[in-house]
Design a protein around this motif. Structure first.
Motif, PDB file in Angstrom:
ATOM      1  N   ILE A   1      64.075  -1.631  20.993  1.00  0.00           N
ATOM      2  CA  ILE A   1      64.158  -2.721  21.969  1.00  0.00           C
ATOM      3  C   ILE A   1      63.361  -3.897  21.429  1.00  0.00           C
ATOM      4  N   VAL A   2      63.948  -5.067  21.536  1.00  0.00           N
ATOM      5  CA  VAL A   2      63.287  -6.306  21.156  1.00  0.00           C
ATOM      6  C   VAL A   2      63.235  -7.175  22.399  1.00  0.00           C
ATOM      7  N   ARG A   3      62.048  -7.661  22.735  1.00  0.00           N
ATOM      8  CA  ARG A   3      61.895  -8.493  23.923  1.00  0.00           C
ATOM      9  C   ARG A   3      61.124  -9.761  23.556  1.00  0.00           C
ATOM     10  N   PHE A   4      61.596 -10.895  24.077  1.00  0.00           N
ATOM     11  CA  PHE A   4      60.925 -12.176  23.893  1.00  0.00           C
ATOM     12  C   PHE A   4      60.501 -12.695  25.257  1.00  0.00           C
ATOM     13  N   ALA A   5      59.207 -12.933  25.443  1.00  0.00           N
ATOM     14  CA  ALA A   5      58.689 -13.453  26.714  1.00  0.00           C
ATOM     15  C   ALA A   5      58.737 -14.976  26.695  1.00  0.00           C
ATOM     16  N   TRP A   6      59.529 -15.535  27.597  1.00  0.00           N
ATOM     17  CA  TRP A   6      59.640 -16.997  27.724  1.00  0.00           C
ATOM     18  C   TRP A   6      58.418 -17.565  28.436  1.00  0.00           C
ATOM     19  N   VAL A   7      57.999 -16.887  29.481  1.00  0.00           N
ATOM     20  CA  VAL A   7      56.839 -17.307  30.275  1.00  0.00           C
ATOM     21  C   VAL A   7      55.965 -16.078  30.474  1.00  0.00           C
ATOM     22  N   ARG A   8      54.679 -16.215  30.194  1.00  0.00           N
ATOM     23  CA  ARG A   8      53.739 -15.111  30.386  1.00  0.00           C
ATOM     24  C   ARG A   8      52.526 -15.677  31.130  1.00  0.00           C
ATOM     25  N   ARG A   9      52.471 -15.411  32.415  1.00  0.00           N
ATOM     26  CA  ARG A   9      51.363 -15.874  33.255  1.00  0.00           C
ATOM     27  C   ARG A   9      50.510 -14.689  33.668  1.00  0.00           C
ATOM     28  N   ASP A  10      49.636 -14.889  34.616  1.00  0.00           N
ATOM     29  CA  ASP A  10      48.688 -13.857  35.037  1.00  0.00           C
ATOM     30  C   ASP A  10      49.371 -12.533  35.347  1.00  0.00           C
ATOM     31  N   ILE A  11      50.323 -12.514  36.277  1.00  0.00           N
ATOM     32  CA  ILE A  11      51.007 -11.273  36.628  1.00  0.00           C
ATOM     33  C   ILE A  11      52.526 -11.386  36.503  1.00  0.00           C
ATOM     34  N   VAL A  12      53.051 -12.535  36.067  1.00  0.00           N
ATOM     35  CA  VAL A  12      54.504 -12.755  36.001  1.00  0.00           C
ATOM     36  C   VAL A  12      54.935 -12.989  34.557  1.00  0.00           C
ATOM     37  N   GLN A  13      56.032 -12.353  34.175  1.00  0.00           N
ATOM     38  CA  GLN A  13      56.647 -12.588  32.876  1.00  0.00           C
ATOM     39  C   GLN A  13      58.135 -12.843  33.064  1.00  0.00           C
ATOM     40  N   LEU A  14      58.673 -13.840  32.364  1.00  0.00           N
ATOM     41  CA  LEU A  14      60.110 -14.068  32.267  1.00  0.00           C
ATOM     42  C   LEU A  14      60.492 -13.765  30.827  1.00  0.00           C
ATOM     43  N   TYR A  15      61.568 -12.999  30.618  1.00  0.00           N
ATOM     44  CA  TYR A  15      61.875 -12.536  29.275  1.00  0.00           C
ATOM     45  C   TYR A  15      63.377 -12.371  29.057  1.00  0.00           C
ATOM     46  N   SER A  16      63.760 -12.237  27.798  1.00  0.00           N
ATOM     47  CA  SER A  16      65.095 -11.877  27.358  1.00  0.00           C
ATOM     48  C   SER A  16      64.942 -10.750  26.348  1.00  0.00           C
ATOM     49  N   GLY A  17      66.022 -10.011  26.090  1.00  0.00           N
ATOM     50  CA  GLY A  17      65.875  -8.920  25.135  1.00  0.00           C
ATOM     51  C   GLY A  17      67.177  -8.290  24.692  1.00  0.00           C
ATOM     52  N   LEU A  18      67.057  -7.444  23.654  1.00  0.00           N
ATOM     53  CA  LEU A  18      68.164  -6.671  23.103  1.00  0.00           C
ATOM     54  C   LEU A  18      67.725  -5.225  22.969  1.00  0.00           C
ATOM     55  N   GLY A  19      68.629  -4.307  23.237  1.00  0.00           N
ATOM     56  CA  GLY A  19      68.324  -2.887  23.079  1.00  0.00           C
ATOM     57  C   GLY A  19      69.486  -2.163  22.430  1.00  0.00           C
ATOM     58  N   LEU A  20      69.176  -1.164  21.608  1.00  0.00           N
ATOM     59  CA  LEU A  20      70.187  -0.377  20.921  1.00  0.00           C
ATOM     60  C   LEU A  20      69.709   1.060  20.851  1.00  0.00           C
ATOM     61  N   GLY A  21      70.596   2.008  21.099  1.00  0.00           N
ATOM     62  CA  GLY A  21      70.190   3.408  21.072  1.00  0.00           C
ATOM     63  C   GLY A  21      71.385   4.339  21.158  1.00  0.00           C
ATOM     64  N   ILE A  22      71.125   5.571  21.574  1.00  0.00           N
ATOM     65  CA  ILE A  22      72.157   6.592  21.696  1.00  0.00           C
ATOM     66  C   ILE A  22      72.185   7.093  23.133  1.00  0.00           C
ATOM     67  N   ALA A  23      73.382   7.177  23.708  1.00  0.00           N
ATOM     68  CA  ALA A  23      73.573   7.726  25.052  1.00  0.00           C
ATOM     69  C   ALA A  23      74.205   9.109  24.902  1.00  0.00           C
ATOM     70  N   LEU A  24      73.575  10.114  25.498  1.00  0.00           N
ATOM     71  CA  LEU A  24      74.109  11.468  25.467  1.00  0.00           C
ATOM     72  C   LEU A  24      74.821  11.769  26.779  1.00  0.00           C
ATOM     73  N   ALA A  25      76.013  12.356  26.690  1.00  0.00           N
ATOM     74  CA  ALA A  25      76.797  12.693  27.880  1.00  0.00           C
ATOM     75  C   ALA A  25      77.100  14.185  27.862  1.00  0.00           C
ATOM     76  N   HIS A  26      77.020  14.810  29.035  1.00  0.00           N
ATOM     77  CA  HIS A  26      77.290  16.229  29.198  1.00  0.00           C
ATOM     78  C   HIS A  26      78.504  16.369  30.107  1.00  0.00           C
ATOM     79  N   TYR A  27      79.577  16.985  29.619  1.00  0.00           N
ATOM     80  CA  TYR A  27      80.829  17.081  30.358  1.00  0.00           C
ATOM     81  C   TYR A  27      81.133  18.524  30.757  1.00  0.00           C
ATOM     82  N   HIS A  28      81.704  18.685  31.952  1.00  0.00           N
ATOM     83  CA  HIS A  28      82.243  19.970  32.424  1.00  0.00           C
ATOM     84  C   HIS A  28      83.712  19.726  32.753  1.00  0.00           C
ATOM     85  N   ASN A  29      84.616  20.486  32.117  1.00  0.00           N
ATOM     86  CA  ASN A  29      86.043  20.287  32.359  1.00  0.00           C
ATOM     87  C   ASN A  29      86.771  21.622  32.223  1.00  0.00           C
ATOM     88  N   ASN A  30      87.350  22.093  33.306  1.00  0.00           N
ATOM     89  CA  ASN A  30      88.128  23.343  33.323  1.00  0.00           C
ATOM     90  C   ASN A  30      87.365  24.520  32.721  1.00  0.00           C
TER      91      ASN A  30
END
Length: 79
Positions: free
Chosen positions: A1-30
């Motif tokens: 994950i890559v995140r860029f904070a546009w605004v970083r104040r005391d308790i508030v952050q505004l950000y944009s980002g990109l994420g890449l990974g693997i999703a695992l799926a478990h199937y039940h069929n017949n």
């Protein structure tokens, strides 16, 4: 994950980002069970995080997590 904070104040952050990974799926069929691994991606156009150690967030973007994502979290590395 890559995140860029546009605004970083005391308790508030505004950000944009990109994420890449693997999703695992478990199937039940017949009575058969199978697993599948797929590419997971996510682009956060804009997100807001409010809080220090305990925080809430809301993201607007697209990808595996959908269009709007929100939740709560705990930062272990914040003093």
């Amino acid at each position: 994950i890559v995140r860029f904070a546009w605004v970083r104040r005391d308790i508030v952050q505004l950000y944009s980002g990109l994420g890449l990974g693997i999703a695992l799926a478990h199937y039940h069929n017949n009575g058969y069970t199978s697993w599948a691994a797929n590419l997971a991606h996510d682009i956060t156009l804009i997100g807001i995080s409010v809080g220090r150690k305990f925080f809430g967030y809301c993201d607007l973007g697209f990808g595996t997590r959908g269009i709007v994502s929100a939740g709560i979290g705990w930062r272990f590395n914040k003093k």
